[in-house]
Motif scaffolding. Structure first.
Motif, PDB file in Angstrom:
ATOM      1  N   ASP A  22     -10.829   1.239  15.787  1.00 16.88           N
ATOM      2  CA  ASP A  22      -9.626   0.441  16.011  1.00 16.88           C
ATOM      3  C   ASP A  22      -8.583   0.614  14.908  1.00 16.88           C
ATOM      4  O   ASP A  22      -7.793  -0.293  14.652  1.00 16.88           O
ATOM      5  N   LYS A  23      -8.563   1.761  14.245  1.00 18.75           N
ATOM      6  CA  LYS A  23      -7.558   2.065  13.240  1.00 18.75           C
ATOM      7  C   LYS A  23      -6.816   3.332  13.663  1.00 18.75           C
ATOM      8  O   LYS A  23      -7.396   4.206  14.307  1.00 18.75           O
ATOM      9  N   PRO A  24      -5.533   3.457  13.298  1.00 22.03           N
ATOM     10  CA  PRO A  24      -4.807   4.691  13.640  1.00 22.03           C
ATOM     11  C   PRO A  24      -5.460   5.913  12.980  1.00 22.03           C
ATOM     12  O   PRO A  24      -5.870   5.857  11.815  1.00 22.03           O
ATOM     13  N   THR A  28      -6.276   6.720   8.829  1.00 20.45           N
ATOM     14  CA  THR A  28      -7.651   6.961   8.401  1.00 20.45           C
ATOM     15  C   THR A  28      -7.777   8.336   7.760  1.00 20.45           C
ATOM     16  O   THR A  28      -8.449   8.495   6.741  1.00 20.45           O
ATOM     17  N   ALA A  29      -7.096   9.331   8.346  1.00 22.17           N
ATOM     18  CA  ALA A  29      -7.166  10.692   7.816  1.00 22.17           C
ATOM     19  C   ALA A  29      -6.551  10.780   6.418  1.00 22.17           C
ATOM     20  O   ALA A  29      -7.056  11.512   5.561  1.00 22.17           O
ATOM     21  N   VAL A  30      -5.486  10.032   6.152  1.00 19.65           N
ATOM     22  CA  VAL A  30      -4.869  10.022   4.821  1.00 19.65           C
ATOM     23  C   VAL A  30      -5.850   9.475   3.788  1.00 19.65           C
ATOM     24  O   VAL A  30      -6.012  10.029   2.696  1.00 19.65           O
ATOM     25  N   GLU A  60     -14.768   8.147  17.849  1.00 19.89           N
ATOM     26  CA  GLU A  60     -14.328   7.995  19.238  1.00 19.89           C
ATOM     27  C   GLU A  60     -13.502   6.727  19.445  1.00 19.89           C
ATOM     28  O   GLU A  60     -12.754   6.627  20.415  1.00 19.89           O
ATOM     29  N   LYS A  61     -13.598   5.758  18.520  1.00 22.12           N
ATOM     30  CA  LYS A  61     -12.850   4.520  18.654  1.00 22.12           C
ATOM     31  C   LYS A  61     -11.542   4.539  17.870  1.00 22.12           C
ATOM     32  O   LYS A  61     -10.846   3.524  17.830  1.00 22.12           O
ATOM     33  N   ALA A  62     -11.208   5.678  17.248  1.00 21.60           N
ATOM     34  CA  ALA A  62      -9.932   5.798  16.532  1.00 21.60           C
ATOM     35  C   ALA A  62      -8.784   5.744  17.533  1.00 21.60           C
ATOM     36  O   ALA A  62      -8.913   6.174  18.687  1.00 21.60           O
ATOM     37  N   VAL A  63      -7.647   5.216  17.097  1.00 18.40           N
ATOM     38  CA  VAL A  63      -6.511   4.984  17.986  1.00 18.40           C
ATOM     39  C   VAL A  63      -5.415   5.994  17.687  1.00 18.40           C
ATOM     40  O   VAL A  63      -5.087   6.242  16.526  1.00 18.40           O
ATOM     41  N   LEU A  64      -4.866   6.575  18.743  1.00 16.61           N
ATOM     42  CA  LEU A  64      -3.657   7.381  18.623  1.00 16.61           C
ATOM     43  C   LEU A  64      -2.495   6.532  19.108  1.00 16.61           C
ATOM     44  O   LEU A  64      -2.494   6.071  20.248  1.00 16.61           O
ATOM     45  N   THR A  65      -1.514   6.301  18.249  1.00  8.62           N
ATOM     46  CA  THR A  65      -0.409   5.408  18.586  1.00  8.62           C
ATOM     47  C   THR A  65       0.629   6.128  19.433  1.00  8.62           C
ATOM     48  O   THR A  65       0.668   7.359  19.498  1.00  8.62           O
ATOM     49  N   GLY A  66       1.471   5.346  20.065  1.00  4.08           N
ATOM     50  CA  GLY A  66       2.545   5.907  20.886  1.00  4.08           C
ATOM     51  C   GLY A  66       2.002   6.621  22.112  1.00  4.08           C
ATOM     52  O   GLY A  66       1.014   6.210  22.709  1.00  4.08           O
ATOM     53  N   LYS A  67       2.667   7.707  22.479  1.00  6.24           N
ATOM     54  CA  LYS A  67       2.263   8.488  23.652  1.00  6.24           C
ATOM     55  C   LYS A  67       1.574   9.779  23.257  1.00  6.24           C
ATOM     56  O   LYS A  67       1.624  10.769  23.985  1.00  6.24           O
ATOM     57  N   ALA A 104      -7.196  16.275  11.997  1.00  7.07           N
ATOM     58  CA  ALA A 104      -6.223  15.413  11.327  1.00  7.07           C
ATOM     59  C   ALA A 104      -6.436  15.437   9.818  1.00  7.07           C
ATOM     60  O   ALA A 104      -5.476  15.496   9.045  1.00  7.07           O
ATOM     61  N   ILE A 105      -7.688  15.422   9.393  1.00  9.54           N
ATOM     62  CA  ILE A 105      -7.990  15.448   7.962  1.00  9.54           C
ATOM     63  C   ILE A 105      -7.690  16.823   7.382  1.00  9.54           C
ATOM     64  O   ILE A 105      -7.139  16.937   6.274  1.00  9.54           O
TER      65      ILE A 105
END
Length: 141
Positions: A22-24, A28-30, A60-67, A104-105
């Protein structure tokens, strides 16, 4: 007073665990990239690999914001003419969320020998189960 420069033999590596639920994904990658490089340590030296080991759970529960799920693509080329492969992030997050987090990392560590060595200390897991319990990793918020 002279500047402190870390030597590879003096580096003390710790284990950290980061929960991506539940985190962007980018935020998290930063955090993970900074831990892998050792940027938060007082003895950080840019030309020495000072980083720690990081375990990322619940990828799998990480969030991608926007579209981003519909509009963002993972693209790679096989080396053959016309073989550019594209995968939408909605598909990637459904099938291989570990790869999405690793990409992302990877984009946030330097593209040199220090960055490649830092990525070998990264462990990403789809769910909450992980194999590094013997190392007693510290939880990072």
């Amino acid at each position: 007073m002279s500047t402190f420069l870390a030597k590879p033999a003096d580096i003390q590596r710790k284990w950290y665990i980061v929960d991506a639920a539940d985190k962007p994904m980018g935020r998290t990658a930063v955090k993970v990239a900074d831990l892998l490089r050792g940027k938060g340590k007082p003895e950080f030296t840019p030309n020495v690999d000072c980083g720690d080991f990081v375990v990322v759970i619940n990828a799998e529960k990480a969030v991608l914001t926007g579209k981003k799920l519909e509009k963002k693509y993972y693209r790679h080329h096989t080396g053959y003419i016309g073989h550019l492969k594209e995968v939408r992030y909605a598909t990637l997050m459904a099938t291989r969320p570990e790869l999405a987090m690793e990409l992302a990392i990877k984009g946030m560590v330097p593209d040199n020998t220090i960055g490649r060595k830092a990525l070998t200390r990264l462990h990403v897991y789809r769910g909450a189960q992980y194999d590094q319990t013997a190392q007693k990793p510290e939880v990072v918020e």
